[in-house]
Design an enzyme around this catalytic site. Structure first.
Site, short mmCIF file in Angstrom:
data_model
loop_
_atom_site.label_atom_id
_atom_site.label_comp_id
_atom_site.label_asym_id
_atom_site.label_seq_id
_atom_site.Cartn_x
_atom_site.Cartn_y
_atom_site.Cartn_z
CG ASP A 1 101.06 -0.51 18.43
OD1 ASP A 1 102.10 0.05 18.82
OD2 ASP A 1 100.71 -1.64 18.82
CG LEU B 1 106.42 -8.22 16.88
CD1 LEU B 1 106.87 -9.25 15.86
CD2 LEU B 1 107.62 -7.38 17.32
CB ALA C 1 100.02 -4.26 11.02
O1 PMV Z 1 100.18 -3.53 21.84
P1 PMV Z 1 101.68 -3.64 21.84
O2 PMV Z 1 102.18 -4.79 22.64
O3 PMV Z 1 102.24 -3.56 20.49
O4 PMV Z 1 102.28 -2.39 22.68
C1 PMV Z 1 101.72 -1.15 22.80
C2 PMV Z 1 102.60 -0.22 23.60
C3 PMV Z 1 102.01 0.26 24.94
O5 PMV Z 1 102.79 1.41 25.30
C4 PMV Z 1 102.17 -0.79 26.01
C5 PMV Z 1 100.54 0.65 24.84
C6 PMV Z 1 100.27 1.89 24.00
O6 PMV Z 1 99.13 2.01 23.54
O7 PMV Z 1 101.16 2.72 23.82
#
Ligand code: PMV
Length: 324
Positions: A155, A109, A114
């Site tokens: 993220d 998430l 965050a």
């Molecule tokens: O870190 P998470 O589980 O929220 O996921 C990130 C998403 C990925 O595509 C796996 C890694 C990225 O940096 O985009």
């Protein structure tokens, strides 16, 4: 103006389509959800002290003290972020950072991004600076690089700007105006994992199966075009079908688990149009779409097998200062 104390919050996220493929240049679709982390920064005499639940780390005169080795593993990227911000922005001899969160960690998430974004916002406000969204992102990205090695940047981006958007690395994005509000089901399987290791796992898969990986990625690139169309009208049924297909691709590249597959099946059997893992996989969370008036019933039906299930609101606001 410098303050004695400042608070900021930032949202978690779910990736609707495109995790992992986004690391290889594909477009992902992501939305901020109504799980937030709060960070309060206060001036103290000297050094840096960071607390998150029972984990505490402090650094004074170059000496680090932590409540446990796992506290250090969790908090040291943030320590680096706070020290770097203090040295760039100046204006304080010491800072205490207190994190509280209603979001599971290591569950896909985006809790680490965050926390970093909320810290950057709270600390800059404490020091009397107003950071632009791109500066908040830059600081959050710095901490993510230390945690994950090769993050796409999705993220830090979504937790900073919020809403629902398409994202393509290194920094191309477009906001999506949903025609009405969207809620989703989220199951936390309870399995914890490391994003960095899963990104490495996919990279090994891609290196050992070049043609297959290219074909899976090409398939995903077609899928996401249609997924974007479904968002224009919130065609929940088709969104669900496209989530099912995305889940097959994620399983093919090796990031699904037995628990994830079971959660997907339980959700779909209980009335969801489709479900998929969200984030890096290897455990963590699974999301599903269904008719809005069915969500609570599906939640009830799945809760015996997966007690950590809830209905999440999408397109929530990004990082912001919270006046106390
Ligand atoms: O870190 P998470 O589980 O929220 O996921 C990130 C998403 C990925 O595509 C796996 C890694 C990225 O940096 O985009």
């Amino acid at each position: 103006m410098r303050r004695e104390r400042a608070k900021a919050s930032a949202p978690g996220k779910v990736i609707l389509w495109g995790e992992h493929f986004v690391v290889y240049g594909s477009t992902a679709v992501v939305t901020a959800i109504d799980c937030r982390v709060d960070v309060v920064c206060s001036l103290i005499g000297e050094g840096v002290s960071i607390r998150s639940g029972r984990a505490v780390c402090s650094k004074r005169g170059g000496v680090v003290r932590c409540s446990s080795s796992s506290a250090w593993r969790t908090l040291h990227p943030l320590m680096g972020l706070v020290e770097a911000m203090l040295s760039e922005l100046g204006g304080a001899d010491g800072v205490e950072v207190v994190i509280s969160s209603d979001m599971p960690r290591g569950a896909g998430l985006g809790s680490s991004a965050a926390v970093s974004a909320a810290t950057a916002k709270a600390l800059s406000t404490l020091l009397g600076h107003e950071l632009s969204p791109s500066d908040v992102k830059r600081w959050a990205m710095r901490a993510e690089q230390e945690i994950h090695g090769r993050p796409s940047g999705i993220d830090p981006h979504i937790t900073t700007v919020g809403g629902t958007l398409t994202y393509r690395r290194p920094d191309t994005w477009e906001g999506i105006e949903l025609p009405s509000s969207l809620r989703l089901l989220v199951i936390d399987t309870g399995e914890r994992r490391s994003t960095g290791k899963l990104v490495e796992k996919v990279s090994r898969f891609a290196a050992e199966n070049r043609t297959i990986f290219e074909e899976l990625k090409a398939f995903y690139d077609e899928l996401v075009k249609e997924a974007l169309d479904t968002l224009k009208t919130l065609d929940l049924k088709r969104m669900g079908e496209l989530m099912r297909l995305n889940q097959l691709l994620l399983r093919a590249v090796g990031v699904s688990t037995e628990d994830i597959e079971r959660a997907v099946e339980v959700l779909q059997r209980s009335g969801a149009y489709g479900a998929k893992l969200t984030g890096a996989g290897g455990g963590g969370c699974v999301i599903a779409v269904a008719e809005d008036d069915e969500l609570e019933k599906i939640c009830e039906r799945t809760s015996r097998a997966f007690p950590r299930v809830w209905v999440a609101r999408c397109s929530e606001p990004g990082v912001r200062v919270e006046e106390e």
